[in-house]
Design an enzyme around this catalytic site. Structure first.
Site, mmCIF file in Angstrom:
data_model
loop_
_atom_site.group_PDB
_atom_site.id
_atom_site.type_symbol
_atom_site.label_atom_id
_atom_site.label_comp_id
_atom_site.label_asym_id
_atom_site.label_seq_id
_atom_site.Cartn_x
_atom_site.Cartn_y
_atom_site.Cartn_z
ATOM 1 N N ARG A 98 1.060 -5.785 -4.880
ATOM 2 C CA ARG A 98 1.214 -6.611 -3.736
ATOM 3 C C ARG A 98 1.381 -8.115 -4.032
ATOM 4 O O ARG A 98 1.358 -8.987 -3.287
ATOM 5 C CB ARG A 98 -0.250 -6.642 -3.306
ATOM 6 N N ASP A 143 5.133 -8.058 5.529
ATOM 7 C CA ASP A 143 5.070 -9.014 4.569
ATOM 8 C C ASP A 143 6.262 -8.768 3.551
ATOM 9 O O ASP A 143 6.966 -9.663 3.140
ATOM 10 C CB ASP A 143 3.753 -8.979 3.954
ATOM 11 N N GLY A 180 0.683 -1.276 0.044
ATOM 12 C CA GLY A 180 0.027 -0.222 0.097
ATOM 13 C C GLY A 180 0.745 1.098 0.132
ATOM 14 O O GLY A 180 1.914 1.378 0.420
ATOM 15 N N ASP A 218 0.254 1.741 8.255
ATOM 16 C CA ASP A 218 -0.422 1.242 9.689
ATOM 17 C C ASP A 218 0.176 1.336 10.830
ATOM 18 O O ASP A 218 -0.519 1.121 11.912
ATOM 19 C CB ASP A 218 -0.552 -0.303 9.154
ATOM 20 N N LYS A 260 8.243 0.588 5.689
ATOM 21 C CA LYS A 260 7.104 1.373 5.329
ATOM 22 C C LYS A 260 5.637 1.084 5.539
ATOM 23 O O LYS A 260 5.667 -0.284 5.715
ATOM 24 C CB LYS A 260 7.046 1.429 3.486
ATOM 25 N N THR A 261 4.956 1.651 5.967
ATOM 26 C CA THR A 261 3.469 1.444 6.266
ATOM 27 C C THR A 261 2.669 2.436 6.886
ATOM 28 O O THR A 261 3.345 2.832 7.971
ATOM 29 C CB THR A 261 3.184 -0.145 6.707
ATOM 30 N N GLU A 300 -7.692 8.502 1.490
ATOM 31 C CA GLU A 300 -7.267 9.778 1.782
ATOM 32 C C GLU A 300 -5.990 10.257 2.227
ATOM 33 O O GLU A 300 -5.555 11.594 1.946
ATOM 34 C CB GLU A 300 -8.353 10.909 2.481
#
Ligand code: FBP
Length: 551
Positions: free
Chosen positions: A145, A176, A81, A205, A202-203, A426
């Site tokens: 992905r 992952d 993502g 989340d 990176k993420t 967004e």
């Protein structure tokens, strides 16, 4: 191409970096620490990563590096993502490589890991790079992905590395993708291929973190973007005093984003999936708790408020978790049979004879529109895609139903009207905040230094992040150090351990300490838009999560 005034200004922005990265490259040396162990399952991981397990931690310090000016060829991949700052990781890597030797080359693999497998790439040049500096998005080379996990995919990746004569590949990704990076590093050695593999954390989340990785990039900008929007909604709610806003926030399993946004905006309620799981709360209990706050506020503050809901919540509610687990299994085991069913009624019929009675009973409690989302396509790992389940609508419906009952019982006298929102996409491609612009550039430059130091299977790491950037510490963490074995599709697999919200951690405790007050009183905070220019206390603040964790 026409560009906005901000984009033009951001091209000129010079990211702030740790002072060691501003030194003449030949005076930056690597300092190795102690050898490391994985977080768990050491014997299994040692066997799987015979060449890369247990390497030492390392930092960059003043000293000598004779090899740093060598001409090299490097490939870079954006994986998974989008997260604000990805372009700056590539910019830092590119500038490091070119500073080392202007004849060195950087290739960007197109569309994520599949670009490596299919040998689809683009050489990054000065002009091309300059058009993406300090901008959001992953559009410079695209993302994807695809996982590199089958023998054929490893062979194809190694073939590309050999064809392009790559000295290294940098994989910019989440848990992952970095697990893939660790496996690829090992496979490269086994195949006698010279290509080293380096990861970057990176993420949005925020779940790729541990004692050596303080935060993943993108979390800062995404949370600030969502918090701006939540603050605006809070102001609207407080002005009109007639709506309850149910806001779902991205973050997949972990509730870090919801918690950070709560600390930034002090919404009335913030559900934390990890707490719901720990307390084994049912959907009914969650609904009752929300209704109590709504009823209380109806008597005091008014018929309005804001509720934050982490994207992955349904997977943490015990009865829903069991339902999803059964659905994932049955839909995978009898894939063809299930895919042949076209309408909801026939799918429901099929589920009646394929699910346990308890799981089917839970399924039946769901409104049809939401129940259908539980049956939608799985992600490449066979999991339900939580961003596609309208948990915010589900809760708005269960709350509305319960409030109607409470009205009859005489325990609620208010007027309930709700609005639902989902903030996810967004925030993933916003212009990176100064923090993410600086952090990402530093991570990319550090990835180059790791390559120049000849290590493989490492994650680029920049630490001490609540201090001014000049005092940040650049180094590397062996990927195997962050791994354990987990059950995936019936087999034990090596994976980087996901960091969920810790209920005894400082960010959650800060929320827990204040939540009763924030629930009933109107204590909203309005963070406003991300500021890129102005006083440092406005432009360079890190997330509250990081500030509290580092306190
Ligand atoms: P990564 O884990 O790859 O960084 O992606 C995070 C995320 O933004 C989640 O928050 C969200 O659930 C998911 O991606 C959405 O995936 P997609 O982009 O495939 O719709």
């Amino acid at each position: 191409m026409s560009i906005s005034a901000l984009q033009k200004a951001r091209y000129e922005y010079q990211p702030k970096v740790p002072s060691i990265l501003t030194q003449d490259l030949e005076t930056i040396a690597v300092e190795f620490g102690k050898n490391t162990e994985s977080v768990a399952d050491q014997a299994d991981l040692k066997a799987l990563f015979a060449n890369t397990y247990g390497k030492p931690l390392l930092n960059f310090v003043k000293g000598k590096n004779a090899d740093v000016k060598k001409q090299i060829k490097v490939g870079v991949i954006l994986s998974g993502g989008q997260a604000p700052g990805g372009h700056n990781v590539i910019a830092g890597l590119y500038d490091g490589i070119k500073k080392g030797n202007k004849n060195s080359k950087l290739y960007g693999f197109l569309g994520g890991p599949s670009g490596l497998i299919d040998c689809q790439y683009k050489e990054i040049t000065d002009d091309f790079m300059d058009a993406y500096r300090n901008t959001g998005g992953f559009d410079i080379i695209g993302s994807g992905r695809t996982k590199i996990e089958t023998p054929e995919q490893y062979a194809a990746s190694i073939a590309t590395a050999k064809k392009l004569d790559l000295d290294a590949i940098v994989i910019i990704g989440g848990d992952d993708s970095n697990t893939n990076a660790a496996l690829l590093a090992e496979e490269m050695i086994k195949a006698g291929c010279k290509t080293h593999v380096i990861g970057c954390p990176k993420t949005i989340d925020g779940d790729l973190k541990n004692e050596m990785i303080e935060t993943s990039f993108g979390f800062d900008t995404a949370c600030k973007t969502y918090s701006e929007l939540i603050g605006n909604i809070e102001r609207d709610a407080n002005s009109a005093k007639k709506y309850w806003h149910f806001i779902k926030l991205m973050g997949r399993s972990a509730s870090h984003i919801a918690l950070e946004c709560e600390l930034q905006t002090q919404a009335n309620i913030c559900l934390i999936s990890e707490e719901v799981e720990a307390k084994k709360m049912t959907l009914r209990q969650i609904t009752d708790d929300i209704c109590k706050v709504i009823a209380k506020r109806a008597e005091t503050a008014g018929n309005f408020g804001v509720i934050l809901i982490p994207e992955g919540l349904v997977e943490f509610i015990p009865e829903m978790k069991s339902l999803i687990a059964e659905l994932n299994d049955k839909m995978a085991q009898k894939e063809a049979e299930f895919n042949a069913l076209t309408d909801f009624a026939s799918k429901k019929n099929w589920l009646k004879s394929n699910l346990s009675a308890a799981a089917f009973a839970t399924f039946e409690t769901l409104p049809e529109a939401i129940a259908s989302q539980f049956l939608a396509d799985r992600d490449p790992h066979g999991n339900v895609q939580v961003s596609r389940i309208d948990t915010e609508k589900l809760l708005a419906l269960t709350v509305e139903k319960r409030l109607a009952e409470m009205k009859k019982e005489g325990t609620y006298k208010g007027k309930f009207s709700s609005y639902c929102h989902f903030f996810g996409y967004e925030g993933r491609c916003a212009f990176p905040s100064n923090f993410d612009a600086d952090y990402c550039y530093s991570l990319g430059f550090t990835a180059f230094l790791l390559i120049a130091s000849g290590v493989t299977g490492y994650l680029s790491s920049v630490r001490n992040l609540t201090a001014p950037a000049k005092d940040w510490v650049a180094g590397g963490v062996p990927l195997t150090m962050m791994m354990n074995m987990e059950q995936r599709h019936g087999t034990k697999k090596p994976v980087i351990k996901k960091a969920l919200v810790e209920l005894d951690g400082k960010p959650f405790k800060e929320y827990a300490k204040n939540r009763d007050k924030w629930a009933v009183e109107t204590s909203f905070l309005f963070p406003g838009a991300i500021q890129y220019y102005g006083p440092s206390e406005v432009c360079d603040q890190t997330t509250k999560t990081l500030q509290l964790e580092k306190k």
